[in-house]
Scaffold this active site. Structure first.
Site, mmCIF file in Angstrom:
data_model
loop_
_atom_site.group_PDB
_atom_site.id
_atom_site.type_symbol
_atom_site.label_atom_id
_atom_site.label_comp_id
_atom_site.label_asym_id
_atom_site.label_seq_id
_atom_site.Cartn_x
_atom_site.Cartn_y
_atom_site.Cartn_z
ATOM 1 C CG ASP A 1 -1.824 1.217 1.281
ATOM 2 O OD1 ASP A 1 -2.908 1.127 0.676
ATOM 3 O OD2 ASP A 1 -1.453 2.250 1.876
ATOM 4 C CE1 TYR B 1 0.682 7.890 2.369
ATOM 5 C CE2 TYR B 1 1.131 5.607 1.842
ATOM 6 C CZ TYR B 1 0.314 6.560 2.393
ATOM 7 O OH TYR B 1 -0.864 6.167 2.993
ATOM 8 C CE LYS C 1 -3.665 4.657 0.543
ATOM 9 N NZ LYS C 1 -2.230 4.542 0.875
ATOM 10 C CG HIS D 1 -4.543 9.698 0.157
ATOM 11 N ND1 HIS D 1 -3.209 9.578 -0.146
ATOM 12 C CD2 HIS D 1 -4.645 9.291 1.442
ATOM 13 C CE1 HIS D 1 -2.553 9.122 0.907
ATOM 14 N NE2 HIS D 1 -3.402 8.943 1.887
ATOM 15 C CG LEU E 1 0.180 -2.502 14.123
ATOM 16 C CD1 LEU E 1 1.669 -2.761 13.856
ATOM 17 C CD2 LEU E 1 -0.425 -3.679 14.894
ATOM 18 C CE LYS F 1 6.901 2.969 8.733
ATOM 19 N NZ LYS F 1 7.379 3.700 9.911
ATOM 20 C CB VAL G 1 11.629 0.513 8.239
ATOM 21 C CG1 VAL G 1 10.782 1.367 7.305
ATOM 22 C CG2 VAL G 1 11.901 1.257 9.539
ATOM 23 C CG ASN H 1 3.857 -6.356 12.239
ATOM 24 O OD1 ASN H 1 3.858 -6.686 13.428
ATOM 25 N ND2 ASN H 1 4.245 -5.147 11.842
HETATM 26 P P1 NAD Z 1 0.712 1.359 11.898
HETATM 27 O O1 NAD Z 1 -0.491 1.320 12.762
HETATM 28 O O2 NAD Z 1 0.922 0.305 10.887
HETATM 29 O O3 NAD Z 1 1.960 1.484 12.874
HETATM 30 C C1 NAD Z 1 3.269 1.525 12.361
HETATM 31 C C2 NAD Z 1 4.245 1.790 13.508
HETATM 32 O O4 NAD Z 1 3.999 0.862 14.566
HETATM 33 C C3 NAD Z 1 5.670 1.560 13.061
HETATM 34 O O5 NAD Z 1 6.239 2.734 12.557
HETATM 35 C C4 NAD Z 1 6.341 1.129 14.366
HETATM 36 O O6 NAD Z 1 6.664 2.266 15.143
HETATM 37 C C5 NAD Z 1 5.225 0.391 15.062
HETATM 38 N N1 NAD Z 1 5.262 -1.079 14.843
HETATM 39 C C6 NAD Z 1 5.031 -1.762 13.691
HETATM 40 N N2 NAD Z 1 5.110 -3.078 13.900
HETATM 41 C C7 NAD Z 1 5.404 -3.247 15.199
HETATM 42 C C8 NAD Z 1 5.610 -4.385 16.005
HETATM 43 N N3 NAD Z 1 5.517 -5.615 15.508
HETATM 44 N N4 NAD Z 1 5.907 -4.189 17.321
HETATM 45 C C9 NAD Z 1 5.988 -2.943 17.834
HETATM 46 N N5 NAD Z 1 5.791 -1.836 17.127
HETATM 47 C C10 NAD Z 1 5.501 -1.981 15.805
HETATM 48 O O7 NAD Z 1 0.730 2.833 11.257
HETATM 49 P P2 NAD Z 1 0.709 3.527 9.834
HETATM 50 O O8 NAD Z 1 1.989 3.405 9.127
HETATM 51 O O9 NAD Z 1 0.152 4.868 10.096
HETATM 52 O O10 NAD Z 1 -0.427 2.725 9.004
HETATM 53 C C11 NAD Z 1 -0.152 1.631 8.177
HETATM 54 C C12 NAD Z 1 -0.337 1.982 6.730
HETATM 55 O O11 NAD Z 1 -1.642 2.508 6.486
HETATM 56 C C13 NAD Z 1 0.581 3.119 6.251
HETATM 57 O O12 NAD Z 1 1.906 2.714 6.086
HETATM 58 C C14 NAD Z 1 -0.115 3.512 4.982
HETATM 59 O O13 NAD Z 1 0.180 2.576 3.946
HETATM 60 C C15 NAD Z 1 -1.572 3.414 5.393
HETATM 61 N N6 NAD Z 1 -2.120 4.726 5.816
HETATM 62 C C16 NAD Z 1 -3.096 5.287 5.047
HETATM 63 C C17 NAD Z 1 -3.639 6.509 5.392
HETATM 64 C C18 NAD Z 1 -4.734 7.075 4.548
HETATM 65 O O14 NAD Z 1 -5.067 8.253 4.736
HETATM 66 N N7 NAD Z 1 -5.294 6.332 3.638
HETATM 67 C C19 NAD Z 1 -3.192 7.201 6.525
HETATM 68 C C20 NAD Z 1 -2.193 6.600 7.312
HETATM 69 C C21 NAD Z 1 -1.687 5.371 6.946
#
Ligand code: NAD
Length: 276
Positions: A46, A51, A76, A109, A191, A232, A234, A242
């Site tokens: 995604d 981004y 998006k 988006h 998350l 998400k 890195v 996950n």
């Molecule tokens: P997320 O809820 O996936 O959280 C990611 C963060 O959680 C990471 O940066 C890390 O700090 C932590 N994390 C991840 N795995 C972990 C683990 N196993 N243990 C502990 N901590 C962990 O947050 P996100 O990135 O905001 O959302 C996921 C995806 O959703 C984004 O990458 C994007 O692709 C999408 N998104 C879309 C919109 C939209 O407006 N459509 C907005 C935000 C995000």
């Protein structure tokens, strides 16, 4: 390697229920992160024009050597590109950056209701769909009222609405609306962006009970509700953690413990006003 189940969307296309999100991953790091995710078994990625990592993402897709039909790529359209002609141009630019001939899913988006262009934008999406350059089209951050208006004015029901959703923002109303219209609910920030949610005592207790991490039980909660999730990270170990969520189940008591956490708490902007 975990096998990720697929959902069948309202147009018959199948989409992995768990994918990899790349928001806030710099373009120069995207190829490595996406490459790690593909190695770990993720097949759905995604991204979004805003981004600024479609190039790095595309590089990883090509470098993986995986057959294109095994991948599910979402991107998006950003708010300032809304409108019929500008959407067609923005889509071409996204495809070019991704290095692809088509995407699996193209999303608006944000609705940006004050701009009042999402209907025209979606008509361009219908053209992109008809031309076979997106296999599916949908939206993100649409409230039920925006979806109602869109469905009244256009002919293709969105396959997905990607919305902020996590245990503290369970989105019951949107989920019920989506279910009535066969629109899949895709959870962003599943998350809770890792900010505090994973330390909530009730979640830690469910994690201990199953011998799993907090992130894993949160992802299980989503999957058992029927949500598509796109966590998400890195960090390679977390990327693998996950996706390792398909060999255990939460019981009724666990699901009830999660239900008690909903407090309607948004981490991101309010779609009714964002972008105005
Ligand atoms: P997320 O809820 O996936 O959280 C990611 C963060 O959680 C990471 O940066 C890390 O700090 C932590 N994390 C991840 N795995 C972990 C683990 N196993 N243990 C502990 N901590 C962990 O947050 P996100 O990135 O905001 O959302 C996921 C995806 O959703 C984004 O990458 C994007 O692709 C999408 N998104 C879309 C919109 C939209 O407006 N459509 C907005 C935000 C995000």
């Amino acid at each position: 390697m975990s096998k990720v189940p697929s959902l069948t969307l309202n147009n018959g296309v199948t989409m992995p229920q768990l994918g990899f999100g790349v928001w806030q991953v710099p373009d120069a790091e995207a190829a490595e992160a996406v490459g790690t995710a593909l190695e770990a078994g993720y097949r759905s990625i995604d991204t979004a024009a805003v981004y600024e990592n479609e190039r790095g993402t595309g590089q990883a897709l090509t470098a993986s050597g995986l057959p294109r039909e095994e991948l599910f790529v979402t991107t998006k359209l950003w708010n300032d590109e809304q409108g019929y002609d500008s959407t067609l141009r923005a889509f071409d630019a996204s495809l070019e950056r991704l290095g692809l001939d088509y995407v699996d899913l193209y999303l608006i988006h944000w609705p940006v209701p004050a701009q009042d262009t999402y209907v025209d934008t979606y008509k361009a999406f219908e053209k992109i769909l008809a031309d076979g350059r997106a296999r599916s089209i949908g939206v993100s951050n649409f409230l039920p009222e925006h979806l109602e208006r869109l469905m009244d004015a256009t002919s293709v029901v969105p396959v997905v609405n990607q919305i902020e959703l996590h245990p503290q923002l369970a989105q019951a109303e949107s989920r019920a609306f989506h279910a009535r219209h066969e629109i899949a609910t895709e959870a962003w920030s599943p998350l809770g962006q890792g900010r505090g949610l994973l330390e909530v005592p009730a979640i830690a207790a469910v994690a201990r009970k199953h011998g799993r991490t907090a992130a894993q039980v949160v992802l299980r909660w989503h999957l058992q509700l029927g949500n598509v999730v796109i966590p998400k990270s890195v960090t390679p170990s977390r990327i693998r953690e996950n996706i390792d969520v398909f060999d255990f189940e939460l019981d009724t008591e666990d699901m009830a413990a999660f239900a008690a956490l909903d407090e309607g708490r948004r981490l991101g902007p309010d779609p009714a006003v964002f972008g105005a």
